[in-house]
Design a protein around this motif. Structure first.
Motif, PDB file in Angstrom:
ATOM      1  N   ILE A   2       0.854  -1.188   0.000  1.00 29.29           N
ATOM      2  CA  ILE A   2       0.000   0.000   0.000  1.00 29.29           C
ATOM      3  C   ILE A   2       0.893   1.242   0.000  1.00 29.29           C
ATOM      4  O   ILE A   2       1.778   1.378   0.833  1.00 29.29           O
ATOM      5  CB  ILE A   2      -0.936   0.008   1.223  1.00 29.29           C
ATOM      6  N   HIS A   3       0.628   2.122  -0.965  1.00 31.53           N
ATOM      7  CA  HIS A   3       1.375   3.373  -1.103  1.00 31.53           C
ATOM      8  C   HIS A   3       0.420   4.542  -0.897  1.00 31.53           C
ATOM      9  O   HIS A   3      -0.776   4.410  -1.127  1.00 31.53           O
ATOM     10  CB  HIS A   3       1.970   3.505  -2.511  1.00 31.53           C
ATOM     11  N   CYS A   4       0.967   5.672  -0.519  1.00 29.68           N
ATOM     12  CA  CYS A   4       0.213   6.914  -0.445  1.00 29.68           C
ATOM     13  C   CYS A   4       0.881   7.901  -1.388  1.00 29.68           C
ATOM     14  O   CYS A   4       2.112   7.982  -1.438  1.00 29.68           O
ATOM     15  CB  CYS A   4       0.219   7.483   0.970  1.00 29.68           C
ATOM     16  N   HIS A  17      -3.608  -0.183  -8.341  1.00 26.08           N
ATOM     17  CA  HIS A  17      -4.983   0.327  -8.215  1.00 26.08           C
ATOM     18  C   HIS A  17      -4.942   1.658  -7.470  1.00 26.08           C
ATOM     19  O   HIS A  17      -4.479   1.720  -6.337  1.00 26.08           O
ATOM     20  CB  HIS A  17      -5.828  -0.704  -7.455  1.00 26.08           C
ATOM     21  N   ARG A  18      -5.424   2.716  -8.109  1.00 27.09           N
ATOM     22  CA  ARG A  18      -5.374   4.064  -7.520  1.00 27.09           C
ATOM     23  C   ARG A  18      -6.756   4.492  -7.036  1.00 27.09           C
ATOM     24  O   ARG A  18      -7.706   4.489  -7.814  1.00 27.09           O
ATOM     25  CB  ARG A  18      -4.852   5.071  -8.544  1.00 27.09           C
ATOM     26  N   VAL A  19      -6.832   4.864  -5.742  1.00 26.05           N
ATOM     27  CA  VAL A  19      -8.102   5.274  -5.139  1.00 26.05           C
ATOM     28  C   VAL A  19      -7.929   6.632  -4.466  1.00 26.05           C
ATOM     29  O   VAL A  19      -7.058   6.799  -3.605  1.00 26.05           O
ATOM     30  CB  VAL A  19      -8.573   4.243  -4.081  1.00 26.05           C
ATOM     31  N   LEU A  20      -8.756   7.587  -4.857  1.00 24.57           N
ATOM     32  CA  LEU A  20      -8.795   8.880  -4.177  1.00 24.57           C
ATOM     33  C   LEU A  20      -9.548   8.689  -2.874  1.00 24.57           C
ATOM     34  O   LEU A  20     -10.668   8.180  -2.867  1.00 24.57           O
ATOM     35  CB  LEU A  20      -9.486   9.928  -5.049  1.00 24.57           C
ATOM     36  N   ILE A  84      -8.014  -5.951  -2.812  1.00 26.95           N
ATOM     37  CA  ILE A  84      -7.199  -5.291  -3.836  1.00 26.95           C
ATOM     38  C   ILE A  84      -5.744  -5.262  -3.389  1.00 26.95           C
ATOM     39  O   ILE A  84      -4.836  -5.611  -4.155  1.00 26.95           O
ATOM     40  CB  ILE A  84      -7.722  -3.867  -4.118  1.00 26.95           C
ATOM     41  N   ALA A  85      -5.498  -4.865  -2.140  1.00 24.39           N
ATOM     42  CA  ALA A  85      -4.131  -4.786  -1.623  1.00 24.39           C
ATOM     43  C   ALA A  85      -3.482  -6.162  -1.529  1.00 24.39           C
ATOM     44  O   ALA A  85      -2.272  -6.296  -1.705  1.00 24.39           O
ATOM     45  CB  ALA A  85      -4.113  -4.095  -0.265  1.00 24.39           C
ATOM     46  N   ALA A  86      -4.265  -7.185  -1.252  1.00 24.49           N
ATOM     47  CA  ALA A  86      -3.721  -8.540  -1.153  1.00 24.49           C
ATOM     48  C   ALA A  86      -3.286  -9.065  -2.522  1.00 24.49           C
ATOM     49  O   ALA A  86      -2.373  -9.888  -2.612  1.00 24.49           O
ATOM     50  CB  ALA A  86      -4.750  -9.475  -0.533  1.00 24.49           C
ATOM     51  N   ARG A  87      -3.917  -8.566  -3.583  1.00 18.24           N
ATOM     52  CA  ARG A  87      -3.599  -9.036  -4.943  1.00 18.24           C
ATOM     53  C   ARG A  87      -2.462  -8.270  -5.592  1.00 18.24           C
ATOM     54  O   ARG A  87      -1.828  -8.768  -6.522  1.00 18.24           O
ATOM     55  CB  ARG A  87      -4.834  -8.935  -5.830  1.00 18.24           C
ATOM     56  N   GLY A  88      -2.226  -7.021  -5.173  1.00 19.52           N
ATOM     57  CA  GLY A  88      -1.186  -6.220  -5.826  1.00 19.52           C
ATOM     58  C   GLY A  88      -1.096  -4.841  -5.225  1.00 19.52           C
ATOM     59  O   GLY A  88      -1.708  -4.552  -4.195  1.00 19.52           O
TER      60      GLY A  88
END
Length: 133
Positions: A2-4, A17-20, A84-88
């Motif tokens: 997980i990135h910010c 995967h990018r989420v606002l 989502i985070a578990a997959r990539g």
């Protein structure tokens, strides 16, 4: 992983995967420049909490604690991000200027903690009612 990332930084191929994760759309940013997969307003802190933190009425630690309480109260908002985070790679996009003290950092920490808790099952399989070999 997980990135910010600030909404004002260009997207990168390794963002995944990018989420606002802000309730408000970032100022002076066009939709196409953010390259988002999703905008989840419900993941953002409540308006009251966001305003109090921005006004300086709360320390970051107080904000963090209150926001984590809000997250705990609504797992339906963040639960889909765990898969989502578990997959990539998952990138939480935010607009705040402070790159260390913002809601995306708290959310990333929360999600990482949840992924650790989720881990591999620790209970042995139940074979009740099956004949022993």
């Amino acid at each position: 992983m997980i990135h910010c990332k600030r909404a004002y930084e260009p997207p990168a191929p390794d963002d995944g995967h990018r989420v606002l994760v802000d309730r408000l759309w970032p100022r002076n940013r066009r939709k196409e420049t953010l390259a988002l997969d999703d905008w989840s307003k419900t993941l953002a802190p409540s308006n009251e909490l966001r305003r109090a933190f921005k006004a300086g009425e709360l320390t970051f630690e107080s904000f963090r604690e209150a926001y984590r309480w809000e997250l705990a109260s609504h797992p339906e908002h963040w639960w889909p991000l765990l898969d989502i985070a578990a997959r990539g790679p998952l990138t939480l996009v935010y607009a705040a200027r402070d790159e260390q003290h913002n809601n995306a950092q708290v959310l990333a920490e929360w999600l990482e903690d949840e992924l650790e808790r989720r881990g591999a099952p620790t209970s042995p399989t139940c074979y009740a009612g099956e004949p022993m070999a």
